[in-house]
Scaffold this motif. Structure first.
Motif, PDB file in Angstrom:
ATOM      1  N   ILE A  52      28.776  24.254 -65.645  1.00 34.05           N
ATOM      2  CA  ILE A  52      27.576  24.084 -64.842  1.00 34.05           C
ATOM      3  C   ILE A  52      28.070  23.617 -63.473  1.00 34.05           C
ATOM      4  O   ILE A  52      28.545  22.496 -63.334  1.00 34.05           O
ATOM      5  N   VAL A  53      28.007  24.476 -62.481  1.00 38.86           N
ATOM      6  CA  VAL A  53      28.510  24.145 -61.153  1.00 38.86           C
ATOM      7  C   VAL A  53      27.376  23.520 -60.348  1.00 38.86           C
ATOM      8  O   VAL A  53      26.406  24.185 -59.994  1.00 38.86           O
ATOM      9  N   LEU A  54      27.500  22.237 -60.073  1.00 36.36           N
ATOM     10  CA  LEU A  54      26.474  21.507 -59.336  1.00 36.36           C
ATOM     11  C   LEU A  54      26.759  21.470 -57.842  1.00 36.36           C
ATOM     12  O   LEU A  54      25.851  21.252 -57.052  1.00 36.36           O
ATOM     13  N   GLY A  55      28.015  21.657 -57.476  1.00 40.19           N
ATOM     14  CA  GLY A  55      28.380  21.528 -56.065  1.00 40.19           C
ATOM     15  C   GLY A  55      28.325  20.067 -55.652  1.00 40.19           C
ATOM     16  O   GLY A  55      28.411  19.168 -56.478  1.00 40.19           O
ATOM     17  N   SER A  56      28.164  19.845 -54.361  1.00 40.34           N
ATOM     18  CA  SER A  56      28.096  18.472 -53.853  1.00 40.34           C
ATOM     19  C   SER A  56      26.818  17.793 -54.352  1.00 40.34           C
ATOM     20  O   SER A  56      25.759  18.416 -54.398  1.00 40.34           O
ATOM     21  N   VAL A  57      26.945  16.541 -54.741  1.00 38.91           N
ATOM     22  CA  VAL A  57      25.803  15.794 -55.263  1.00 38.91           C
ATOM     23  C   VAL A  57      25.641  14.493 -54.485  1.00 38.91           C
ATOM     24  O   VAL A  57      26.594  13.982 -53.896  1.00 38.91           O
ATOM     25  N   THR A  58      24.436  13.963 -54.498  1.00 36.56           N
ATOM     26  CA  THR A  58      24.144  12.698 -53.827  1.00 36.56           C
ATOM     27  C   THR A  58      24.653  11.535 -54.679  1.00 36.56           C
ATOM     28  O   THR A  58      24.971  11.705 -55.869  1.00 36.56           O
ATOM     29  N   GLU A  59      24.680  10.359 -54.092  1.00 35.21           N
ATOM     30  CA  GLU A  59      25.073   9.163 -54.844  1.00 35.21           C
ATOM     31  C   GLU A  59      24.112   8.923 -56.008  1.00 35.21           C
ATOM     32  O   GLU A  59      24.522   8.522 -57.093  1.00 35.21           O
ATOM     33  N   GLU A  60      22.840   9.180 -55.778  1.00 32.64           N
ATOM     34  CA  GLU A  60      21.824   9.017 -56.834  1.00 32.64           C
ATOM     35  C   GLU A  60      22.093   9.991 -57.988  1.00 32.64           C
ATOM     36  O   GLU A  60      21.988   9.634 -59.156  1.00 32.64           O
ATOM     37  N   GLU A  61      22.437  11.230 -57.661  1.00 31.69           N
ATOM     38  CA  GLU A  61      22.740  12.223 -58.697  1.00 31.69           C
ATOM     39  C   GLU A  61      24.027  11.858 -59.434  1.00 31.69           C
ATOM     40  O   GLU A  61      24.105  12.023 -60.656  1.00 31.69           O
ATOM     41  N   LYS A  62      25.022  11.329 -58.735  1.00 26.63           N
ATOM     42  CA  LYS A  62      26.272  10.875 -59.384  1.00 26.63           C
ATOM     43  C   LYS A  62      25.948   9.807 -60.428  1.00 26.63           C
ATOM     44  O   LYS A  62      26.466   9.831 -61.533  1.00 26.63           O
ATOM     45  N   LYS A  63      25.085   8.879 -60.046  1.00 33.85           N
ATOM     46  CA  LYS A  63      24.689   7.805 -60.966  1.00 33.85           C
ATOM     47  C   LYS A  63      24.053   8.404 -62.222  1.00 33.85           C
ATOM     48  O   LYS A  63      24.369   8.005 -63.341  1.00 33.85           O
ATOM     49  N   TRP A  64      23.162   9.387 -62.047  1.00 30.76           N
ATOM     50  CA  TRP A  64      22.520  10.042 -63.193  1.00 30.76           C
ATOM     51  C   TRP A  64      23.567  10.715 -64.073  1.00 30.76           C
ATOM     52  O   TRP A  64      23.530  10.615 -65.292  1.00 30.76           O
ATOM     53  N   LEU A  65      24.510  11.419 -63.456  1.00 32.55           N
ATOM     54  CA  LEU A  65      25.554  12.117 -64.210  1.00 32.55           C
ATOM     55  C   LEU A  65      26.394  11.144 -65.030  1.00 32.55           C
ATOM     56  O   LEU A  65      26.703  11.397 -66.192  1.00 32.55           O
ATOM     57  N   TYR A  66      26.760  10.021 -64.421  1.00 35.10           N
ATOM     58  CA  TYR A  66      27.548   9.011 -65.154  1.00 35.10           C
ATOM     59  C   TYR A  66      26.755   8.418 -66.319  1.00 35.10           C
ATOM     60  O   TYR A  66      27.308   8.126 -67.372  1.00 35.10           O
TER      61      TYR A  66
END
Length: 75
Positions: A59-73
């Motif tokens: 699943i290629v998300l590309g660049s993500v925001t800090e908020e999206e990084k938090k969700w991913l973690y």
């Protein structure tokens, strides 16, 4: 409690491995594509520097925001 935003791709909480960093063949991405078994999902988050064909394991998300990084973690 505020829940972080899911990535724009619509990725839902499921079991997946996360690769967070520049998506570049010099970072070992080619090997990752060769070694990941068919039943495993990997979310790739980061600046895309390498062109590759579509693969349902990734699943290629590309660049993500800090908020999206938090969700991913968290998921």
């Amino acid at each position: 409690m505020h829940q972080p935003a899911a990535p724009a791709s619509g990725l839902v909480p499921e079991k997946f491995f996360l690769y967070l960093g520049r998506i570049d063949r010099h970072k070992g991405i080619e090997e990752l594509f060769q070694l990941v078994p068919p039943h495993v999902r990997v979310a790739l988050a980061g600046h895309v520097m390498w062109e590759f064909k579509n693969d349902p394991r990734f699943i290629v998300l590309g660049s993500v925001t800090e908020e999206e990084k938090k969700w991913l973690y968290q998921n």
